[in-house]
Design an enzyme around this catalytic site. Sequence first.
Site: not given
Length: 341
Positions: A56, A227
């Site tokens: 990410e 998450d």
Amino acid sequence: MVQVVDVARMARWIADSGAEARIAGIAAAIEADFVEWERFDKRPRTAHHSKDGVIELMPTSNGELYAVKYVNGHPINPGRGLQTVVGFGVLSDVATGYPLLISEMTMLTALRTAATSAMAAKYLARRDATRMALIGTGSQSEFQALGFRALLGINDLSLWDTDPAALAKAERNLRSLGFEVRVASGAADATEGADIVTTCTADKALATVLTESMVRPGMHLNAIGGDCPGKTELETSILRRSSIFVEYEPQTREEGEIQHLPEDHPVTELWRVIRRETPGRRSEEEITIFDSVGFAIEDFSALRYVRDSLDADVADLDLLVSPADPKDLFSLVARTAPVVA
Ligand code: NAD
């Protein structure tokens, strides 16, 4: 020159004041930046998913400084001797676009995640909370415990992990830090008598780490391990009984526990509570959930805080060119280029 905080320098920076004090410092920095919410350029992070994990990029800016973190999440990594989560980040000057600081962010992520969790719990947990269950005792766990002691005075812990070695490691580390520790026989046992439950497990799955029967009125749930799309920890019925608080709603709708709920299920962004625009906990019986996924402003605040509190003894990296004539970049190459006859 760009300041560099490598692994050794970060470990020294943490040790200089102690992890608890550093977490408290980062929590104050995050709180100050959350108060300035509208100043920040915000977007859900860019995620590149693969079979075993995710990579990410998490950018944000307040108009003066810009930060971006590179971070991964690979729950299978510990099985091959690697961390589930590693990261590094850059803090830059918006006016020039020049980077100011490059930092390791594996330890810093653990500190900032603990800081955010504890900051949220300050507003959401019952004031008389004394005991926390920690479910998932891997890399994040000791940092979480220190964060809750720093901001809420929590010193009593019950621990559970499906991996006995991780459980023994956390017990050893936490006892040596002065915590009262009880090793539980399962998640249900761990939550018995707990005022706060932190779930920080890693599994690339829709797991049910916490079931409804383990959750009692008045609890605060700090759910940090869910998450990613397809990676959650709580039984969905818990969400329907609770008041849910998030960092940045557009990102959490994709990645958090609330991916199981309809888009219009009400949630509250934490900055509104910090700014006292809306209450946090409303009653002693309410169940509150911090559906944490990790948001770019927290990394921005952590990097800003590191930069502001570094002493002079920081290495500089010669990363940025500076030719005498800014339009003559080629002069740097010409000096080293072989002369062709
Ligand atoms: P880790 O791999 O070091 O530890 C995770 C632990 O969870 C392991 O010890 C594993 O045995 C245990 N576990 C897995 N399934 C379990 C279950 N059903 N019951 C009990 N224990 C179980 O990972 P970590 O670095 O400590 O990270 C933990 C989680 O937190 C990860 O999912 C990570 O992605 C997430 N995380 C979230 C944030 C955030 O801001 N929300 C930040 C960092 C990490």
